[in-house]
Write an enzyme that holds these catalytic residues in place. Sequence first.
Site, PDB file in Angstrom:
ATOM      1  N   GLU A 269       0.855  -1.189   0.000  1.00 41.75           N
ATOM      2  CA  GLU A 269       0.000   0.000   0.000  1.00 41.75           C
ATOM      3  C   GLU A 269       0.885   1.230   0.000  1.00 41.75           C
ATOM      4  O   GLU A 269       1.894   1.279   0.698  1.00 41.75           O
ATOM      5  CB  GLU A 269      -0.889   0.080   1.253  1.00 41.75           C
ATOM      6  CG  GLU A 269      -2.016  -0.888   1.366  1.00 41.75           C
ATOM      7  CD  GLU A 269      -2.843  -0.681   2.642  1.00 41.75           C
ATOM      8  OE1 GLU A 269      -3.673  -1.547   2.933  1.00 41.75           O
ATOM      9  OE2 GLU A 269      -2.637   0.350   3.339  1.00 41.75           O
ATOM     10  N   GLU A 318     -13.836   5.610  -0.284  1.00 45.05           N
ATOM     11  CA  GLU A 318     -14.718   4.658   0.396  1.00 45.05           C
ATOM     12  C   GLU A 318     -15.459   5.376   1.521  1.00 45.05           C
ATOM     13  O   GLU A 318     -14.883   5.682   2.564  1.00 45.05           O
ATOM     14  CB  GLU A 318     -13.898   3.477   0.924  1.00 45.05           C
ATOM     15  CG  GLU A 318     -13.212   2.689  -0.189  1.00 45.05           C
ATOM     16  CD  GLU A 318     -12.256   1.638   0.347  1.00 45.05           C
ATOM     17  OE1 GLU A 318     -12.738   0.617   0.888  1.00 45.05           O
ATOM     18  OE2 GLU A 318     -11.025   1.834   0.218  1.00 45.05           O
ATOM     19  N   LYS A 321     -15.715   4.366   5.484  1.00 45.33           N
ATOM     20  CA  LYS A 321     -14.569   4.424   6.382  1.00 45.33           C
ATOM     21  C   LYS A 321     -14.721   5.604   7.339  1.00 45.33           C
ATOM     22  O   LYS A 321     -15.618   6.441   7.192  1.00 45.33           O
ATOM     23  CB  LYS A 321     -13.270   4.545   5.575  1.00 45.33           C
ATOM     24  CG  LYS A 321     -12.869   3.254   4.884  1.00 45.33           C
ATOM     25  CD  LYS A 321     -11.456   3.332   4.382  1.00 45.33           C
ATOM     26  CE  LYS A 321     -10.944   1.961   4.001  1.00 45.33           C
ATOM     27  NZ  LYS A 321      -9.522   1.998   3.603  1.00 45.33           N
ATOM     28  N   GLU A 326      -9.283   9.029   5.650  1.00 44.23           N
ATOM     29  CA  GLU A 326      -9.524   7.633   5.296  1.00 44.23           C
ATOM     30  C   GLU A 326     -10.527   7.485   4.154  1.00 44.23           C
ATOM     31  O   GLU A 326     -10.493   6.503   3.416  1.00 44.23           O
ATOM     32  CB  GLU A 326     -10.022   6.854   6.517  1.00 44.23           C
ATOM     33  CG  GLU A 326      -8.973   6.625   7.586  1.00 44.23           C
ATOM     34  CD  GLU A 326      -7.878   5.671   7.136  1.00 44.23           C
ATOM     35  OE1 GLU A 326      -8.171   4.779   6.316  1.00 44.23           O
ATOM     36  OE2 GLU A 326      -6.740   5.829   7.603  1.00 44.23           O
TER      37      GLU A 326
END
Length: 345
Positions: A269, A318, A321, A326
């Site tokens: 990541e 997203e 999250k 985030e």
Amino acid sequence: MASFKPRNTRASMAAMLLLLGLLVSQTEITVAQSIGVCYGRNGDNLLGAAEVVILYQSNRIGRMRIYDPNQETLNALRGSNIELILDVPLDNLRDLSDAAAANDWVQRNVVSFSPDVKFRYIAVGNEVSPSDQRAEFVLPAMTNVHNALAAAGLQGQIKVSTAVASSVLGTSSPPSDGSFSNTSSPFITPIINFLASNGAPLLANIYPYLSYTRDPINIGLDFALFTAPGVVVPDGQYSYQNLFDALVDSLYSALEKTGGANVNIVVSESGWPSEGGNAANVDNAGTYYRNLINHVTQGTPKRSGQAIETYLFAMFDENLKAAGVEQHFGLFLPNGQPKYQINFG
């Protein structure tokens, strides 16, 4: 050589163009094979898995990481030629410390999809803290998954590892002094021995953004974004112009001190948010992703010329999250529209 004259000029020109095409193609392949993108599904407004696979293919993204064996995603990947990191979720670690359960998990989620799905690595846990009560199950689960793959004849094709955060380091600066913390060593050392014995890489989540925002006084934004005009951190025979290389090489130094000199690092990541926090904006994020993609083919100072297999985080914003950065690491909006102008290879 100068006296050589081809008999057929047209044929010779065609051969030269073919060779040039092969060289260009090989360059594109090198870049494409260095870059993957993590596909998280923690949102209620995302495209379906089949559409996501098409989005990967249309953007020439040849590698993917998913965080659980989602059957819809695995079925959508059949025949796609996209290489895959498949995670064992944290909640499954205790179960997979039992050999029979690990064998069943591998049969259901790997063997039943192979070779139609190109599994590359199984990541047994993501950023498991040494103080987490599940940490004791990581290595037994890794061993059992490896043995199950071996029983299926897949141990040469699929490597088993775990993904760590750079917080496992106790010392990271300068990179040559990199070492695992006293807390991490009892947890990570046996794992490194396992990786070294089986020719598997260590998966590492590398976030210059987090390092910068934790210490913006001592870490320059240009050092984190690959835009520093010169050397920022001299370190003996090596010199560092960006924080990404410094973090990766700190891990390499720690591996060398722990019997893992032959263990490669795969960056599982790395990303930069577009909003939600300090220095989180579209300009900085776009700069980071583009520079990272261009950089990884070069290797780090300690491993110069050795392309760094790197997975960008993440495919989409997203919205389920935690609020803040985030929710804003996506390279694409939930509807599949690109957030940045990026050439993935």
